[in-house]
Design a protein around this motif. Sequence first.
Motif, PDB file in Angstrom:
ATOM      1  N   GLU A 228       4.475   2.145   7.083  1.00 25.59           N
ATOM      2  CA  GLU A 228       3.269   2.440   6.363  1.00 25.59           C
ATOM      3  C   GLU A 228       3.192   3.869   6.225  1.00 25.59           C
ATOM      4  O   GLU A 228       1.969   4.740   5.815  1.00 25.59           O
TER       5      GLU A 228
ATOM      6  N   ARG B 213      -6.945  16.023   6.865  1.00 26.88           N
ATOM      7  CA  ARG B 213      -7.132  15.290   8.037  1.00 26.88           C
ATOM      8  C   ARG B 213      -6.269  15.473   9.099  1.00 26.88           C
ATOM      9  O   ARG B 213      -5.042  15.398   8.900  1.00 26.88           O
TER      10      ARG B 213
ATOM     11  N   ASP C 191      -6.680   8.689   8.641  1.00 31.70           N
ATOM     12  CA  ASP C 191      -6.581   8.537   6.988  1.00 31.70           C
ATOM     13  C   ASP C 191      -7.751   7.960   6.335  1.00 31.70           C
ATOM     14  O   ASP C 191      -8.194   8.386   5.349  1.00 31.70           O
ATOM     15  N   ARG C 192      -8.453   7.232   7.286  1.00 37.58           N
ATOM     16  CA  ARG C 192      -9.608   6.454   6.584  1.00 37.58           C
ATOM     17  C   ARG C 192     -11.143   7.359   6.900  1.00 37.58           C
ATOM     18  O   ARG C 192     -12.015   7.045   6.509  1.00 37.58           O
ATOM     19  N   GLY C 193     -10.808   8.526   7.791  1.00 36.11           N
ATOM     20  CA  GLY C 193     -11.876   9.288   8.036  1.00 36.11           C
ATOM     21  C   GLY C 193     -12.538   8.960   9.114  1.00 36.11           C
ATOM     22  O   GLY C 193     -13.841   9.376   9.151  1.00 36.11           O
ATOM     23  N   HIS C 194     -12.065   8.080   9.957  1.00 31.82           N
ATOM     24  CA  HIS C 194     -12.897   7.752  11.081  1.00 31.82           C
ATOM     25  C   HIS C 194     -12.475   8.268  12.547  1.00 31.82           C
ATOM     26  O   HIS C 194     -11.632   9.197  12.217  1.00 31.82           O
TER      27      HIS C 194
ATOM     28  N   PRO D 198       0.849  -1.058  -0.160  1.00 30.53           N
ATOM     29  CA  PRO D 198      -0.062   0.030  -0.042  1.00 30.53           C
ATOM     30  C   PRO D 198       0.808   1.256  -0.102  1.00 30.53           C
ATOM     31  O   PRO D 198       2.025   1.241   0.275  1.00 30.53           O
TER      32      PRO D 198
ATOM     33  N   ILE E 101       1.219   6.604   4.051  1.00 31.25           N
ATOM     34  CA  ILE E 101       0.335   7.633   4.268  1.00 31.25           C
ATOM     35  C   ILE E 101       1.315   8.772   4.586  1.00 31.25           C
ATOM     36  O   ILE E 101       2.040   8.944   5.310  1.00 31.25           O
TER      37      ILE E 101
ATOM     38  N   THR F  12     -10.122  12.857  15.847  1.00 33.66           N
ATOM     39  CA  THR F  12      -9.101  11.897  16.319  1.00 33.66           C
ATOM     40  C   THR F  12      -7.879  12.583  17.237  1.00 33.66           C
ATOM     41  O   THR F  12      -7.373  13.458  16.679  1.00 33.66           O
TER      42      THR F  12
ATOM     43  N   GLN G  57      -1.911   3.763  14.905  1.00 33.38           N
ATOM     44  CA  GLN G  57      -3.144   3.610  14.800  1.00 33.38           C
ATOM     45  C   GLN G  57      -4.013   4.849  14.727  1.00 33.38           C
ATOM     46  O   GLN G  57      -5.342   4.851  13.621  1.00 33.38           O
TER      47      GLN G  57
ATOM     48  N   ARG H 239      -3.918   6.017  11.059  1.00 34.21           N
ATOM     49  CA  ARG H 239      -4.518   5.141   9.902  1.00 34.21           C
ATOM     50  C   ARG H 239      -5.921   5.432  10.096  1.00 34.21           C
ATOM     51  O   ARG H 239      -6.470   5.587   9.198  1.00 34.21           O
ATOM     52  N   THR H 240      -6.614   5.598  11.522  1.00 30.11           N
ATOM     53  CA  THR H 240      -7.714   6.019  11.688  1.00 30.11           C
ATOM     54  C   THR H 240      -8.259   7.320  11.140  1.00 30.11           C
ATOM     55  O   THR H 240      -9.363   7.467  10.153  1.00 30.11           O
TER      56      THR H 240
END
Length: 228
Positions: free
Chosen positions: A49, A89, A132-135, A22, A25, A112, A126, A129-130
């Motif tokens: 990553e 983000r 970056d996913r928009g969570h 992948p 980020i 976040t 973590q 990554r959260t």
Amino acid sequence: MLQYADDVRTTTRSVPTQTTRPTPIPVAVHALDPLSRAGVVSYLRQCPEISLVDGQQQTGTGVALLVADTFDEAALTTLSRLVRTERTRVVLVLDRIQEPDLLDVVSLGVTTILWRREVTGERLRQAVRTADRGHGDLPPDLLGKLIGCMGRQRTGDGPDHHPADHGMLPREVDVLRLVADGMDTGEIAGKLLYSERTIKNIIHTVTTRFHLRNRAHAVAYALREGYI
């Protein structure tokens, strides 16, 4: 001459399966002191990553990680620029934050947040990554504070309640109404039971989010749009 099937040998080469890694980020670290920045960078360099980039080169992609002791005027200014101007983000790492400031952060779309005392390399990874996913990722105590505050707004138990809110936060409407009445920062703070710094933060957030020039422009905008 007869040729038996056993004599016919076909060699088949196995082609190794190529795995696609992948794309890392892009992460830019923003800190108000160099020691905090060095510590966070040291953590993130160990994450394959994640690709550390300069904030000027991010151009709205990836994640911005903002580290501050407390959510003050400088942190608000940086956060507003990252979210509103650079469309990035954000992961926010703080020692503490007051309830009114928490609402400002969430209104900017930042969900976040990490406590500095709980930060480890794995938690940072973590969180990146959260985001970056928009969570969202909030500490349990902060999530409880946010839920309680929003519940008070809905029931009208707090000074933020205003039934005609359509885009601006209720307390932003309240502050601009008092600005329109000619009150200065100290008088507004006393009226709404906030600190003067919080009132300045509210006005700064409104002018930044709606691209307004100053307090007078913010009041004019609120009047024109029917907020006050």
